[in-house]
Write a protein that holds these residues in place. Structure first.
Motif, PDB file in Angstrom:
ATOM      1  N   ILE A  41     121.685  63.699  42.921  1.00  0.00           N
ATOM      2  CA  ILE A  41     122.433  63.041  42.346  1.00  0.00           C
ATOM      3  C   ILE A  41     123.107  63.155  41.227  1.00  0.00           C
ATOM      4  CG2 ILE A  41     123.295  60.363  42.276  1.00  0.00           C
ATOM      5  CD1 ILE A  41     120.978  59.565  44.341  1.00  0.00           C
ATOM      6  N   ASN A  42     124.536  63.540  41.870  1.00  0.00           N
ATOM      7  CA  ASN A  42     124.499  64.340  39.763  1.00  0.00           C
ATOM      8  C   ASN A  42     125.954  63.604  39.243  1.00  0.00           C
ATOM      9  OD1 ASN A  42     122.992  66.527  39.318  1.00  0.00           O
ATOM     10  ND2 ASN A  42     124.083  66.751  41.736  1.00  0.00           N
ATOM     11  N   PRO A  43     126.046  63.849  37.876  1.00  0.00           N
ATOM     12  CA  PRO A  43     127.659  62.680  37.174  1.00  0.00           C
ATOM     13  C   PRO A  43     128.551  63.385  38.026  1.00  0.00           C
ATOM     14  CG  PRO A  43     126.091  63.492  35.678  1.00  0.00           C
ATOM     15  CD  PRO A  43     125.170  64.433  36.845  1.00  0.00           C
ATOM     16  N   SER A  44     128.799  64.559  38.528  1.00  0.00           N
ATOM     17  CA  SER A  44     129.934  65.017  39.269  1.00  0.00           C
ATOM     18  C   SER A  44     130.004  64.155  41.009  1.00  0.00           C
ATOM     19  CB  SER A  44     130.146  66.737  39.431  1.00  0.00           C
ATOM     20  OG  SER A  44     129.003  66.809  40.416  1.00  0.00           O
ATOM     21  N   PHE A  65     127.547  67.518  45.956  1.00  0.00           N
ATOM     22  CA  PHE A  65     127.406  68.966  45.747  1.00  0.00           C
ATOM     23  C   PHE A  65     126.679  69.773  45.745  1.00  0.00           C
ATOM     24  CE2 PHE A  65     132.213  66.605  43.309  1.00  0.00           C
ATOM     25  CZ  PHE A  65     132.974  67.227  44.021  1.00  0.00           C
ATOM     26  N   GLU A  66     125.472  69.570  46.159  1.00  0.00           N
ATOM     27  CA  GLU A  66     124.313  69.917  45.648  1.00  0.00           C
ATOM     28  C   GLU A  66     123.502  69.234  46.539  1.00  0.00           C
ATOM     29  OE1 GLU A  66     121.631  71.624  42.408  1.00  0.00           O
ATOM     30  OE2 GLU A  66     122.608  69.475  42.162  1.00  0.00           O
ATOM     31  N   ALA A  67     123.050  70.912  47.904  1.00  0.00           N
ATOM     32  CA  ALA A  67     122.568  69.887  49.144  1.00  0.00           C
ATOM     33  C   ALA A  67     121.663  71.328  49.400  1.00  0.00           C
ATOM     34  CB  ALA A  67     122.928  68.840  50.297  1.00  0.00           C
ATOM     35  N   PHE A  68     120.449  71.599  50.072  1.00  0.00           N
ATOM     36  CA  PHE A  68     119.840  72.831  50.517  1.00  0.00           C
ATOM     37  C   PHE A  68     119.616  71.948  51.440  1.00  0.00           C
ATOM     38  CE2 PHE A  68     114.816  74.008  51.826  1.00  0.00           C
ATOM     39  CZ  PHE A  68     115.594  74.881  51.585  1.00  0.00           C
ATOM     40  N   GLY A  69     119.058  73.313  52.445  1.00  0.00           N
ATOM     41  CA  GLY A  69     118.971  72.875  53.899  1.00  0.00           C
ATOM     42  C   GLY A  69     118.475  73.911  55.161  1.00  0.00           C
ATOM     43  N   VAL A  70     118.497  74.269  55.994  1.00  0.00           N
ATOM     44  CA  VAL A  70     118.470  75.541  56.886  1.00  0.00           C
ATOM     45  C   VAL A  70     119.580  75.201  57.837  1.00  0.00           C
ATOM     46  CG1 VAL A  70     116.201  75.394  56.140  1.00  0.00           C
ATOM     47  CG2 VAL A  70     116.973  73.975  58.418  1.00  0.00           C
ATOM     48  N   VAL A  71     119.929  76.376  58.085  1.00  0.00           N
ATOM     49  CA  VAL A  71     120.356  77.126  59.209  1.00  0.00           C
ATOM     50  C   VAL A  71     120.269  76.210  60.571  1.00  0.00           C
ATOM     51  CG1 VAL A  71     122.926  78.704  60.361  1.00  0.00           C
ATOM     52  CG2 VAL A  71     122.817  78.535  57.948  1.00  0.00           C
ATOM     53  N   GLU A  72     121.163  75.451  61.116  1.00  0.00           N
ATOM     54  CA  GLU A  72     120.793  74.713  62.253  1.00  0.00           C
ATOM     55  C   GLU A  72     120.882  75.269  63.628  1.00  0.00           C
ATOM     56  OE1 GLU A  72     118.277  71.995  64.689  1.00  0.00           O
ATOM     57  OE2 GLU A  72     118.442  72.210  62.449  1.00  0.00           O
ATOM     58  N   GLU A  73     122.407  76.211  63.865  1.00  0.00           N
ATOM     59  CA  GLU A  73     123.267  76.567  64.649  1.00  0.00           C
ATOM     60  C   GLU A  73     123.955  77.989  64.053  1.00  0.00           C
ATOM     61  OE1 GLU A  73     125.169  75.034  68.340  1.00  0.00           O
ATOM     62  OE2 GLU A  73     124.343  73.399  67.333  1.00  0.00           O
ATOM     63  N   CYS A  74     124.959  78.488  64.892  1.00  0.00           N
ATOM     64  CA  CYS A  74     126.083  79.472  64.359  1.00  0.00           C
ATOM     65  C   CYS A  74     127.045  79.245  65.326  1.00  0.00           C
ATOM     66  CB  CYS A  74     125.124  80.555  63.799  1.00  0.00           C
ATOM     67  SG  CYS A  74     124.685  80.854  63.268  1.00  0.00           S
ATOM     68  N   GLY A  75     128.141  79.218  64.922  1.00  0.00           N
ATOM     69  CA  GLY A  75     128.838  79.073  65.791  1.00  0.00           C
ATOM     70  C   GLY A  75     129.744  80.777  66.352  1.00  0.00           C
ATOM     71  N   GLU A  76     130.065  80.209  68.085  1.00  0.00           N
ATOM     72  CA  GLU A  76     129.955  82.031  67.998  1.00  0.00           C
ATOM     73  C   GLU A  76     130.762  83.346  67.128  1.00  0.00           C
ATOM     74  OE1 GLU A  76     132.523  81.175  72.043  1.00  0.00           O
ATOM     75  OE2 GLU A  76     131.249  79.285  72.413  1.00  0.00           O
ATOM     76  N   ARG A  91     130.806  74.791  47.701  1.00  0.00           N
ATOM     77  CA  ARG A  91     132.104  74.974  47.190  1.00  0.00           C
ATOM     78  C   ARG A  91     133.281  73.522  47.534  1.00  0.00           C
ATOM     79  NH1 ARG A  91     136.296  79.922  48.392  1.00  0.00           N
ATOM     80  NH2 ARG A  91     137.421  79.650  47.091  1.00  0.00           N
ATOM     81  N   SER A  92     132.144  72.515  48.701  1.00  0.00           N
ATOM     82  CA  SER A  92     133.117  71.437  48.936  1.00  0.00           C
ATOM     83  C   SER A  92     131.410  70.453  49.571  1.00  0.00           C
ATOM     84  CB  SER A  92     133.062  71.999  50.631  1.00  0.00           C
ATOM     85  OG  SER A  92     131.761  71.783  51.302  1.00  0.00           O
ATOM     86  N   ALA A  93     132.284  68.959  48.645  1.00  0.00           N
ATOM     87  CA  ALA A  93     131.056  67.979  49.075  1.00  0.00           C
ATOM     88  C   ALA A  93     130.502  68.019  50.305  1.00  0.00           C
ATOM     89  CB  ALA A  93     131.964  66.899  48.402  1.00  0.00           C
ATOM     90  N   GLY A  94     130.548  66.967  50.837  1.00  0.00           N
ATOM     91  CA  GLY A  94     129.400  66.333  52.443  1.00  0.00           C
ATOM     92  C   GLY A  94     128.018  66.584  52.644  1.00  0.00           C
ATOM     93  N   GLY A  95     127.400  66.964  50.886  1.00  0.00           N
ATOM     94  CA  GLY A  95     126.091  67.492  50.876  1.00  0.00           C
ATOM     95  C   GLY A  95     125.102  65.631  51.488  1.00  0.00           C
ATOM     96  N   TRP A  96     125.800  64.757  51.167  1.00  0.00           N
ATOM     97  CA  TRP A  96     124.961  63.291  51.367  1.00  0.00           C
ATOM     98  C   TRP A  96     124.613  63.049  53.599  1.00  0.00           C
ATOM     99  CZ3 TRP A  96     126.319  59.778  46.811  1.00  0.00           C
ATOM    100  CH2 TRP A  96     126.117  60.301  45.322  1.00  0.00           C
ATOM    101  N   GLN A  97     124.740  64.189  54.106  1.00  0.00           N
ATOM    102  CA  GLN A  97     124.248  63.700  55.066  1.00  0.00           C
ATOM    103  C   GLN A  97     123.207  64.166  55.863  1.00  0.00           C
ATOM    104  OE1 GLN A  97     127.954  64.732  57.785  1.00  0.00           O
ATOM    105  NE2 GLN A  97     128.281  66.581  55.647  1.00  0.00           N
ATOM    106  N   GLU A  98     123.335  64.121  57.489  1.00  0.00           N
ATOM    107  CA  GLU A  98     121.610  65.106  57.229  1.00  0.00           C
ATOM    108  C   GLU A  98     122.825  66.434  58.275  1.00  0.00           C
ATOM    109  OE1 GLU A  98     118.984  62.774  59.851  1.00  0.00           O
ATOM    110  OE2 GLU A  98     120.982  61.460  60.330  1.00  0.00           O
ATOM    111  N   PHE A  99     123.439  67.111  58.707  1.00  0.00           N
ATOM    112  CA  PHE A  99     124.108  68.105  58.616  1.00  0.00           C
ATOM    113  C   PHE A  99     125.590  68.015  58.481  1.00  0.00           C
ATOM    114  CE2 PHE A  99     120.782  66.337  62.411  1.00  0.00           C
ATOM    115  CZ  PHE A  99     120.190  67.982  62.818  1.00  0.00           C
ATOM    116  N   LYS A 100     125.618  69.426  58.105  1.00  0.00           N
ATOM    117  CA  LYS A 100     127.139  69.663  56.988  1.00  0.00           C
ATOM    118  C   LYS A 100     127.133  70.755  57.892  1.00  0.00           C
ATOM    119  CE  LYS A 100     129.272  71.350  52.808  1.00  0.00           C
ATOM    120  NZ  LYS A 100     129.244  71.186  51.315  1.00  0.00           N
TER     121      LYS A 100
END
Length: 322
Positions: A41-44, A65-76, A91-100
């Motif tokens: 959780i950042n000021p930005s 804006f800052e989230a760490f994870g592992v690649v689960e699946e790749c598109g074709e 380069r984008s928000a969306g870190g506060w979810q289980e999958f991005k």
């Protein structure tokens, strides 16, 4: 199904961020799905949720804006990243979810030497510090710099990076409690509690090469007074909630003024250059040159509690969602 923190109207984060359950959409052919494990959780994030950047945020949206994870699946159509790769999707928000689901070209590779929590705090503050010191200032041994909010998370990183090249900054803090959190080698410490403390502490120091300011307000002029002609005033935050007064520029015509926003730099650079910079930063974290204190950790579904714990940001240590 997954948990998502969702903003449906702009306002104070503690009031407008809600937790929802949502179906995972089909993965696009050119995207990767990252299973997120830890988020900062950042000021930005809070500024964006408030609506300050409403022109580039479309409601509803998922912050983070800052989230760490592992690649689960790749598109074709994806070549390169493979399942299990440790990454920071940027380069984008969306870190506060289980999958991005994200562009594989903008997943920074995270070395195994970093823990999950180190990885989750390795981007926004460390990369901003690297950008200021090495791209903006060109930091080298023998330079003289001053840092305010020096006991903050980014302040401690700036001190560590400066020490790594032989520079001992002047640290400016607002209280004895902040003083107790300072780490690293310092030329001097100024406790700026009362109106004239900063000016008194800087008295006789009129040859600074650079000032790194994340506070703003009228004290910016006092800091600028200590710069040498041509010295750099680098402004990257507004913890005081007050803008730098208009008279600042007229009264300091002989200094160089610059803003610093990590987002603008990342969006203008090639991913290979960003990855190289991140690899430098990650190596310093792995070596213990810089570190981020983690104060509390909450599960994503308790994001409201996490936000209440994180604010205000003057309190030491990061709050994570993991």
């Amino acid at each position: 199904m997954q948990y998502q923190a969702v903003v449906r109207k702009f306002g104070p984060a503690e009031e407008v961020v809600g937790i929802e359950r949502a179906e995972l959409p089909p993965l696009a052919r050119d995207k990767v799905r990252v299973r997120l494990l830890a988020r900062s959780i950042n000021p930005s994030d809070i500024i964006t949720i408030s609506g300050a950047y409403a022109g580039r945020s479309t409601l509803p949206f998922i912050p983070g804006f800052e989230a760490f994870g592992v690649v689960e699946e790749c598109g074709e159509e994806v070549c390169g990243p493979s399942p299990g790769l440790r990454v920071l999707p940027v380069r984008s928000a969306g870190g506060w979810q289980e999958f991005k689901d994200t562009d594989p070209n903008w997943c920074l590779r995270v070395p195994d030497a970093l823990s999950d929590f180190e990885a989750a705090t390795s981007y926004v503050n460390p990369m901003t510090a690297w950008l200021m010191l090495h791209q903006k200032i060109g930091l080298k041994s023998g330079m003289s710099i001053a840092i305010n909010a020096a006991a903050s998370s980014i302040g401690s990183i700036l001190i560590g990076m400066a020490n790594a090249v032989g520079v001992e900054p002047i640290a400016i803090v607002r209280s004895e409690a902040s003083l107790a959190r300072l780490r690293g080698r310092l030329e001097a410490v100024i406790i700026d509690k009362a109106e004239n403390d900063l000016a008194a502490g800087l008295a006789g120091r009129h040859g600074l090469d650079a000032v790194l300011d994340c506070v703003g307000g009228p004290r910016a002029s006092v800091l600028a007074d200590a710069l040498k002609p041509g010295g750099l005033f680098l402004h990257y935050g507004l913890l005081s909630g007050e803008s730098i007064p208009p008279a600042f520029w007229a009264s300091h015509p002989d200094i160089a003024f610059s803003y610093c926003h990590l987002r603008e730099w990342v969006h203008s650079e090639a991913i290979d250059d960003v990855q190289r910079a991140y690899s430098e930063v990650a190596a310093q974290i792995a070596a213990g040159v810089i570190a981020t204190e983690v104060r509390e950790v909450f599960p994503l579904e308790r994001v409201g509690e996490a936000l209440r714990a994180a604010l205000p940001f003057r309190t030491g240590g990061k709050v994570l969602l993991a």
